[in-house]
Design an enzyme around this catalytic site. Structure first.
Site, short mmCIF file in Angstrom:
data_model
loop_
_atom_site.label_atom_id
_atom_site.label_comp_id
_atom_site.label_asym_id
_atom_site.label_seq_id
_atom_site.Cartn_x
_atom_site.Cartn_y
_atom_site.Cartn_z
N ASP A 413 0.87 -1.34 -0.07
CA ASP A 413 0.06 0.05 -0.17
C ASP A 413 0.73 1.50 0.25
OD1 ASP A 413 -2.36 -1.42 0.10
OD2 ASP A 413 -2.60 -1.45 2.24
N THR A 643 -2.49 0.87 -5.12
CA THR A 643 -3.06 2.23 -4.15
C THR A 643 -4.33 2.63 -4.57
OG1 THR A 643 -2.51 4.43 -2.91
CG2 THR A 643 -1.76 4.00 -5.43
N ARG A 692 -5.51 3.92 -8.27
CA ARG A 692 -7.46 3.98 -8.40
C ARG A 692 -7.90 2.22 -8.21
NH1 ARG A 692 -9.18 8.05 -5.71
NH2 ARG A 692 -8.45 9.82 -7.40
N ASP A 817 24.00 -33.11 17.55
CA ASP A 817 23.03 -33.02 16.11
C ASP A 817 22.21 -31.63 16.67
OD1 ASP A 817 23.91 -34.56 14.54
OD2 ASP A 817 22.44 -35.97 14.31
#
Length: 1082
Positions: A413, A643, A692, A817
């Protein structure tokens, strides 16, 4: 072609209460009838249902009085009295028909269910099977008839220890998930005492938001966050921000006609009025979105898929090795018996010997299984998520952490993520003195005359309807128009108080903002001024300056606004518009009493003004965004801006942030949506800005990118972002400004709403992937070495016994391990992880360099151990007996030294495994990982204890200082061997032996290619432009046709620039100025 969704409902309907039989005769309207009223994609006007009066009648409410608290129709006779009853009891029929304003609670996953979910893993199940088989066989061996009384009964330890490791992994995962769920619920907890104002019984009342009913008349004031859907009954300039729900960034004015619908999740910015509630709870826009977010389940991540495949492959290889060993030892057994010249043993003895051989084969399987792998993955994820929380990343879905490491695209955004979500005066020229940002404004204040500064500050403070108030979190914030809030913030930074000025100065007339005139004016009493009244005017810059006849120069003097001065102001406006700034002009003039008496209350006297200057307003980028975008580019991750803002502003912000490159595509959502699927797929490769955009557009972009093989991260803060966040491989929601829907749909919550935090999550994600690969490189080297060494030594020995005892293998295979997982899985990310591209989905989990190191080290370690087994007596100067063999005591010393060498080969190889590429310096940043250093000391201390005091249990004897030094030096040969393998060119190894597959993900279109395409296109465009001019000159003025041809070329020029983000022309700037005028109303 993509499906036309213009007339489809945005969300599926949840008809939980639409068919209640007990209330069918009470209300003449249903939930289904009311649902289309507030669908943002296809609003149905009240007149379609017979008008607002008919809707109110159907809902049995008087819009002037509101609901009746004593409403009891549809209730039983026993509950006819409403005294002392709650709202739920009072509105039983209404709640049954239209639902209550609450969402069904999601049952929190129980700890047992989280444990079950964590155990649902192929590797863990494989480990469990191997552990139980090992446990059963070892118990038989320890307590069977052929157990050596001198041997300790410790065979069960290995099986139990593997089960303990599995339990540790399962419970660590479950506890981690449980804590993250609790943190998330705490983050989303709403205040139970939140109240709203509504009209009931003909008077204003405050009630809990959960008690709002369909049919209530809700009162609307600035700052209200609406929790229900409704239609406007009365509106006094009501303006709503619906960006969190629909993505529409511009504030929307509401009226009782065409724009009468209000959706839940929107916020009242300005004005006042009332609305009729038409949907609550699961039937509201917010509720439907929340319910939709609960339906999807996440897929397996790329790392999970690869680990599952690896576990299966290791299981098959381990089984193959076990079967090979079983067959070899069985054949060897019978061949030896046949060649011994003695009689074959009886059946009982053969059975006992066969059981021992089977145990040896099963041991191979247990050794081959990478029991530390799940622990390494769990520790890496758990450690990363804990550290990420410190970096403002709350990880809700654990697997999202490693998925983010291989993300190839970030769809972000603009507002609130890349920018500060706070309209701010970023540039200005007042009294012909320019400034940039707030620091520059403070310098401007000291340079201009006090009288000029006072006029500017007073004009902004008085000619405004915005005000400062506390938001829902208790923080002070400006309420009202975003433009006016920015201007008030500007004078606040200069140390002025708007409230003090408003209290000291009396307003004579106010002319509110007019969208037709694009200005706002007010007249104040000015007893200390030249005239008794002063007019302040602000608005769209080109309109205000057109009404000015004078201006204030740099010396603070008022001078006539001649053509040269107008041109200068036009240039300032054009420069600001070129940067996509919203330009606002400030002006004033003094007014005499006679003039004031001639003014009316409708038309503002905006003429003969004195221009104070122009300011540029913008939502500025967050600090660090430019650097983060640059780092994403270095890391091979494409950042795309999606956006709801207009294209010009989005393009300018994207350029400033470094997102939009020359050759990159910038277009609007409707344009993108109108393309065919094939064209969308082609366009999305170069798409860098989508303006838009609607929620549908964002979802389409994510889908198209995923179809191209991209791993997509998406940011979102609004209710409308929910579907895209859920669809994305990694969804980021905003912790501060994000809605509950967005947080519910996301995998990671950005606690500070900062884009830079996404970069940190990328670094941690890559660190997790690297940690798993580092551990795999170490684990497989140990396992291959142990399996081959056990196989060869068992086959070569007379008694079919491995050079490493089962308990020694337990220490090597399990303890080391697990500790190695702790050491290698907790290394913090370094900036180097951003210097490479993401790993492709198709890339193998173990790449060429890792295989080169694994196989090279394994062959080297096997050779060293077998050589010591064969020639160790001579090398370590251990005396032989008369038969040329080692005595049992010396043989035990040799086996202890070989065990010590084996362990230290792994210890030094662990340093090699800190780097999974061809980096020479394996000690780089080793001091930054304190856990790694601590683990090495623990391993060293454990080895000393086992060798010096392990005794009968570990089949070791104490070693001398010289023997310790020799074994450690031999073990350290892993380091030079690692250096040799790193320096070994890839071309030396034939593809038939080990093929090198490119593992880096390549961008859909490289930045270099886009720049080249953009530059070449610009050259072609300029050539056409000059060709058109040349043709016009030849025509000597030309005719209309030629002029039309020129304008056509210019139109193509502008169109291309619009798509590819090239520099704007004068025509573009003029369009920007027009947009500025239109947007100044916000």
């Amino acid at each position: 072609m993509p499906r036309d969704t213009a007339h489809e409902p945005l969300l599926a309907q949840h008809n939980h209460h639409s068919s209640a039989p007990t209330t069918s005769n009470v209300f003449t309207i249903t939930v289904n009838d009311l649902a289309p009223l507030t669908d943002p994609t296809n609003p149905t006007l009240p007149r379609d249902l017979g008008g607002i009066d008919q809707v109110c009648k159907a809902l049995k409410v008087d819009p002037k009085l509101g609901l009746n608290s004593d409403e009891a129709f549809g209730a039983s006779s026993s509950s006819s009295s409403s005294h002392g009853k709650s709202d739920q009891q009072k509105f039983v029929a209404r709640s049954e028909a239209f639902g209550r304003n609450v969402l069904p609670t999601v049952d929190s996953a129980s700890f047992f269910s989280l444990v079950k979910k964590a155990y649902d893993d192929r590797t863990l199940i494989l480990l469990s099977i191997a552990a139980f088989v090992s446990l059963g066989v070892s118990i038989y061996e320890d307590y069977g008839p052929h157990h050596d009384p001198n041997e300790p009964r410790v065979g069960w330890v290995e099986g139990v220890a593997i089960l303990a490791a599995v339990a540790a992994v399962v419970f660590t995962n479950a506890i981690n998930d449980y804590q993250k769920e609790r943190q998330f619920r705490k983050l989303n907890a709403k205040k139970e005492d939140r109240c709203v104002k509504l009209l009931r019984d003909g008077r204003e009342q405050e009630i809990n938001v959960k008690e709002v009913q369909v049919g209530d008349v809700l009162l609307m004031e600035p700052g209200d966050l609406l929790a229900v859907d409704g239609i406007i009954l009365k509106s006094h300039n009501i303006t709503c921000d619906e960006s969190s729900a629909t993505g529409e960034s511009d504030a929307l004015k509401k009226d009782t006609n065409e724009r009468c619908y209000v959706i839940s999740g929107s916020k009242v910015l300005d004005g006042s009025g009332s609305m009729l509630v038409t949907a609550v709870g699961t039937n509201s826009f917010f509720g439907k979105t929340m319910m939709a977010m609960r339906e999807n389940t996440p897929d397996e991540t790329p790392l999970q898929i690869k680990l599952d495949l690896l576990a299966e492959a290791i299981a098959k290889l381990g089984m193959a090795a076990a079967i090979a060993m079983l067959c070899t030892l069985v054949v060897k057994y019978f061949v030896q018996q046949a060649l011994s010249g003695e009689d074959m043993p009886d059946g009982g003895q053969i059975f006992s010997d066969m059981v021992k051989i089977v145990i040896q084969a099963i041991t191979i399987v247990v050794v081959a299984v990478p029991e530390g792998l799940p622990m390494a993955v769990t520790l890496a994820l758990a450690y990363a998520t804990t550290q990420m929380l410190k970096d403002n990343n709350l990880v809700r879905v654990l697997s999202a952490c490693e998925t983010m490491g291989n993300a190839t695209t970030v769809c972000s955004d603009k507002t609130g993520t890349l920018t500060q979500n706070k309209m701010t005066v970023v540039e200005g020229t007042l009294s012909l003195k320019s400034f940039s940002f707030m620091d520059g404004a403070k310098t401007w204040r000291t340079e201009v005359k006090d009288s000029v500064a006072e006029v500017v500050i007073e004009g902004i403070a008085l000619n405004s309807s915005a005000f400062e108030d506390k938001d829902e979190k208790g923080n002070l914030a400006f309420v009202g128009s975003k433009t006016e809030s920015a201007l008030l913030g500007f004078i606040k930074s200069l140390g002025a108080s708007y409230s003090t000025l408003r209290a000291d100065v009396k307003l004579a007339k106010v002319y509110p903002f007019s969208s037709a005139k694009k200005t706002m004016s007010c007249i104040v009493e000015s007893p200390q001024g030249k005239e008794p009244y002063r007019l302040y005017v602000k608005g769209a810059s080109e309109i205000v300056i057109r009404s000015c006849t004078h201006y204030v120069d740099s010396e603070g003097e008022v001078k006539a606004l001649d053509d040269a001065s107008r041109t200068k102001f036009d240039q300032i406006i054009s420069t600001y518009a070129d940067k996509a700034l919203r330009t606002i002009a400030l002006s004033y003039r003094d007014i005499s009493s006679s003039e004031f008496n001639k003014f009316n209350d409708e038309d503002a006297p905006n003429d003969k003004l004195v221009c104070l200057g122009v300011v540029g307003i913008q939502d500025p980028l967050r600090p660090g965004v430019v650097e983060s975008v640059r780092d994403f580019a270095k890391a091979g991750v494409t950042v795309r801006m999606i956006t709801g803002d207009n294209l010009q502003t989005a393009r300018a912000i994207a350029k400033n942030a470094g997102i939009l490159l020359k050759g990159g595509l910038a277009m609007t959502g409707p344009e993108f949506r109108a393309l065919s699927k094939a064209d969308q797929t082609e366009a999305v490769k170069r798409l860098q800005v989508l303006a838009r955009s609607s929620p549908t557009d964002k979802t389409i972009v994510v889908r198209r990118l995923q179809e191209l093989g991209e791993i997509v991260a998406v940011t979102g803060d609004g209710t409308n972002d929910g579907p895209a966040l859920k669809m994305a491989d990694v969804g980021f929601s905003m912790g501060i400004t994000g809605t509950e829907v967005a947080k519910e749909a996301s995998a990671i919550v950005l606690m500070d709403d900062n884009f830079s935090s996404i970069l940190k999550s990328l670094m941690w994600g890559r660190a997790v992937n690297d940690s798993v690969r580092k551990f795999l490189q170490f684990q497989l080297t140990v396992n291959i070495t142990a399996v081959v060494l056990s196989f060869i030594s068992a086959v070569a020995s007379d008694d079919n016994q491995s050079v490493l005892s089962a308990v020694q293998l337990l220490w090597v295979n399990l303890i080391m391990d697990t500790l190695a997982a702790l050491a290698l899985a907790t290394e913090p990310p370094s900036p180097d992880v951003l210097k490479r591209h993401p790993t492709s989905k198709a890339a193998p989990l173990i790449n060429f360099n890792m295989w080169k190191m694994i196989l090279g080290q394994a062959i080297f370690q096997i050779a060293i151990n077998l050589a010591l087994l064969k020639y160790g007596a001579q090398l370590f100067h251990l005396p032989l007996n008369r038969d040329g063999k080692l005595s049992p005591e010396n043989l035990l010393i040799l086996r202890t030294m070989i065990f010590n060498v084996f362990v230290f080969l792994q210890v030094f190889n662990e340093l090699n495994c800190r780097r999974i590429d061809d980096t020479i310096n394996v000690f780089k940043d080793v001091l930054n990982n304190k856990i790694f250093i601590i683990v090495q000391f623990i391993v060293l201390a454990g080895q000393i204890l086992i060798v010096q005091w392990g005794g009968q249990a570990f089949k070791t004897v104490p070693l001398t200082g010289q023997q310790w030094l020799l074994t450690v030096l031999i073990g350290s040969l892993s380091l030079p061997m690692g250096l040799f393998l790193r320096l070994l060119p890839a071309k030396v190894i034939p593809d038939a032996v080990m093929s090198q597959v490119p593992e880096e993900h390549q961008p859909l279109v490289s930045a270099a290619r886009m720049r080249w395409e953009g530059a070449s296109k610009q050259v072609i465009m300029q050539g056409k432009f000059f060709e058109a001019i040349h043709k016009k000159k030849i025509a000597q003025g030309g005719n209309a046709t030629q002029q039309s041809g020129l304008s056509g070329e210019l139109a193509k020029d502008t169109l291309w620039k619009k798509a590819y983000g090239a520099a704007k022309t004068k025509l573009d700037n003029n369009n920007n100025n027009n947009n500025t005028g239109n947007s100044s109303s916000q």
